[in-house]
Scaffold this motif. Structure first.
Motif, PDB file in Angstrom:
ATOM      1  N   ARG A   1      -0.378   8.179  -0.650  1.00  0.00           N
ATOM      2  CA  ARG A   1      -0.204   9.318  -1.560  1.00  0.00           C
ATOM      3  C   ARG A   1       0.359  10.518  -0.830  1.00  0.00           C
ATOM      4  O   ARG A   1       1.028  11.376  -1.406  1.00  0.00           O
ATOM      5  CB  ARG A   1      -1.565   9.650  -2.174  1.00  0.00           C
TER       6      ARG A   1
ATOM      7  N   PHE B   1       0.849  -1.181   0.000  1.00  0.00           N
ATOM      8  CA  PHE B   1       0.000   0.000   0.000  1.00  0.00           C
ATOM      9  C   PHE B   1       0.890   1.238   0.000  1.00  0.00           C
ATOM     10  O   PHE B   1       1.756   1.384   0.862  1.00  0.00           O
ATOM     11  CB  PHE B   1      -0.908   0.006   1.231  1.00  0.00           C
TER      12      PHE B   1
ATOM     13  N   LEU C   1      -1.650  -1.019  -3.792  1.00  0.00           N
ATOM     14  CA  LEU C   1      -2.813  -0.186  -3.523  1.00  0.00           C
ATOM     15  C   LEU C   1      -2.329   1.234  -3.298  1.00  0.00           C
ATOM     16  O   LEU C   1      -1.242   1.448  -2.753  1.00  0.00           O
ATOM     17  CB  LEU C   1      -3.543  -0.680  -2.271  1.00  0.00           C
ATOM     18  N   ARG C   2      -3.126   2.205  -3.721  1.00  0.00           N
ATOM     19  CA  ARG C   2      -2.755   3.595  -3.498  1.00  0.00           C
ATOM     20  C   ARG C   2      -3.886   4.330  -2.820  1.00  0.00           C
ATOM     21  O   ARG C   2      -5.050   4.042  -3.052  1.00  0.00           O
ATOM     22  CB  ARG C   2      -2.426   4.280  -4.823  1.00  0.00           C
ATOM     23  N   GLY C   3      -3.531   5.265  -1.994  1.00  0.00           N
ATOM     24  CA  GLY C   3      -4.538   6.041  -1.284  1.00  0.00           C
ATOM     25  C   GLY C   3      -3.915   6.795  -0.125  1.00  0.00           C
ATOM     26  O   GLY C   3      -2.784   7.273  -0.239  1.00  0.00           O
ATOM     27  N   VAL C   4      -4.653   6.888   0.948  1.00  0.00           N
ATOM     28  CA  VAL C   4      -4.158   7.587   2.124  1.00  0.00           C
ATOM     29  C   VAL C   4      -4.114   6.602   3.290  1.00  0.00           C
ATOM     30  O   VAL C   4      -5.112   5.953   3.590  1.00  0.00           O
ATOM     31  CB  VAL C   4      -5.069   8.772   2.481  1.00  0.00           C
ATOM     32  N   CYS C   5      -2.942   6.505   3.909  1.00  0.00           N
ATOM     33  CA  CYS C   5      -2.779   5.530   4.986  1.00  0.00           C
ATOM     34  C   CYS C   5      -3.533   5.974   6.241  1.00  0.00           C
ATOM     35  O   CYS C   5      -3.891   7.147   6.383  1.00  0.00           O
ATOM     36  CB  CYS C   5      -1.298   5.343   5.303  1.00  0.00           C
ATOM     37  N   PRO C   6      -3.775   5.044   7.146  1.00  0.00           N
ATOM     38  CA  PRO C   6      -4.526   5.333   8.368  1.00  0.00           C
ATOM     39  C   PRO C   6      -3.953   6.523   9.138  1.00  0.00           C
ATOM     40  O   PRO C   6      -4.713   7.371   9.624  1.00  0.00           O
ATOM     41  CB  PRO C   6      -4.369   4.040   9.179  1.00  0.00           C
TER      42      PRO C   6
ATOM     43  N   LEU D   1       3.424   0.446   2.873  1.00  0.00           N
ATOM     44  CA  LEU D   1       3.013  -0.505   3.908  1.00  0.00           C
ATOM     45  C   LEU D   1       2.750  -1.886   3.324  1.00  0.00           C
ATOM     46  O   LEU D   1       2.398  -2.018   2.163  1.00  0.00           O
ATOM     47  CB  LEU D   1       1.737   0.006   4.597  1.00  0.00           C
ATOM     48  N   ASP D   2       2.921  -2.882   4.165  1.00  0.00           N
ATOM     49  CA  ASP D   2       2.595  -4.236   3.744  1.00  0.00           C
ATOM     50  C   ASP D   2       1.117  -4.518   3.985  1.00  0.00           C
ATOM     51  O   ASP D   2       0.549  -4.071   4.975  1.00  0.00           O
ATOM     52  CB  ASP D   2       3.433  -5.247   4.534  1.00  0.00           C
ATOM     53  N   VAL D   3       0.536  -5.262   3.080  1.00  0.00           N
ATOM     54  CA  VAL D   3      -0.848  -5.669   3.247  1.00  0.00           C
ATOM     55  C   VAL D   3      -0.892  -7.192   3.203  1.00  0.00           C
ATOM     56  O   VAL D   3      -0.444  -7.791   2.225  1.00  0.00           O
ATOM     57  CB  VAL D   3      -1.744  -5.118   2.115  1.00  0.00           C
TER      58      VAL D   3
ATOM     59  N   ALA E   1      -4.698   9.701   7.307  1.00  0.00           N
ATOM     60  CA  ALA E   1      -6.144   9.931   7.293  1.00  0.00           C
ATOM     61  C   ALA E   1      -6.557  10.615   8.591  1.00  0.00           C
ATOM     62  O   ALA E   1      -7.651  11.173   8.686  1.00  0.00           O
ATOM     63  CB  ALA E   1      -6.891   8.614   7.122  1.00  0.00           C
TER      64      ALA E   1
ATOM     65  N   PRO F   1      -9.190   8.046  12.398  1.00  0.00           N
ATOM     66  CA  PRO F   1      -9.429   6.646  12.072  1.00  0.00           C
ATOM     67  C   PRO F   1     -10.926   6.327  11.986  1.00  0.00           C
ATOM     68  O   PRO F   1     -11.348   5.529  11.166  1.00  0.00           O
ATOM     69  CB  PRO F   1      -8.803   5.887  13.237  1.00  0.00           C
TER      70      PRO F   1
END
Lengths: 149, 149
Positions: B102, B99, B136-141, B108-110, B144, B147
């Motif tokens: 952005r 993961f 995967l791409r996006g915003v990590c916890p 990160l590992d998924v 973000a 939570p």
DNA sequence: GTGAGTGCAAACGATTTGCACGGTG
DNA sequence: CACCGTGCAAATCGTTTGCACTCAC
């Protein structure tokens, strides 16, 4: 930010989306997008530049890079990593994955039959998953074509 | 030698695997592999070179590249593409995905909870799928922030 | 001993940066 | 009119290549 997965947005769509992200609508951006859409598939910045050049007045590489980056930020095109020093772009259409042949270097599309994104999203609570890129590697049907008899 | 597919191979395993591929067992290859294993996670060729240098006599970049390529060919390490001009390597352990945030660029590992590889393999009849890389791409916890949204 | 592997130096090529000009809003 | 975006030139940086030496086998 929900992005409607239009297969081929019109120039008006491109303009509207750019505007909605606070980006200006300019010639290079429209040209690059429409060229990428017309070519279809996965194209390098260089391929796009070449296609644009063969189609009229042309466009410097820097502008192609600028446009591609802006379009990628706007979510209109997707970037695919097929190795170091090789960035490929494609119109952000329906979800699908990629297969990279180890032998002939061909990059094939793989239909997304399963919501991989949703499946994996469950593994990262709290994360906002915006896209999933899957790259399979191996030997494509054609190269494997010579049956290992 | 029995090779446990879920554990990190020992130096002997490395030697054995290299030999089984017709590759010679050399210092740089063992050093690079052990350094990568010790560092853990995803590391660039440069990071490995730096770690090796800080750990003794050092190793020229070319040799690190050579070793990483040989190890990757032998299936002992896996290459992860995280963008153009950025090749990351990791010890080839259990299957998992990645993961990419952005915002903070964290990788990160998924956990691989689902046999993505098998699922997608069905879509390409005749192809020999050797590995599946999911990014995967996006915003990590963390980025973000909230939570609970 | 032989050939694969090493490692120095240099090339390579995709992408990025700095900056002045032109077009969009 | 203000500012974003363009596009020229040059720099940047990870990676690759050529070749003579060295070591594993």
């Amino acid at each position: 930010m929900t992005v409607d997965p239009l297969a081929h947005p019109t120039s008006d769509d491109v303009a509207a989306r750019l505007r909605s992200r606070g980006l200006r609508v300019t010639g290079p951006r429209l040209t690059v997008y429409r060229t990428l859409a017309r070519l279809g598939g996965h194209r390098s910045a260089d391929q796009v530049a070449a296609a644009v050049a063969g189609d009229g007045p042309g466009l410097p590489r820097t502008s192609v890079y600028n446009a591609l980056k802006a379009l990628a930020d706007a979510g209109l095109v997707a970037a695919v990593d097929a190795g170091p020093g090789t960035a490929l772009y494609e119109v952000h259409g329906h979800s699908h994955h990629h297969f990279l042949c180890r032998r002939c270097e061909a990059l094939l599309d793989v239909p997304a039959a399963t919501p991989v994104q949703d499946l994996l999203g469950l593994q990262l609570p709290g994360a906002v998953i915006e896209s999933a890129q899957v790259v399979l590697r191996g030997v494509c049907p054609q190269c494997a074509g010579t049956p290992a008899s």
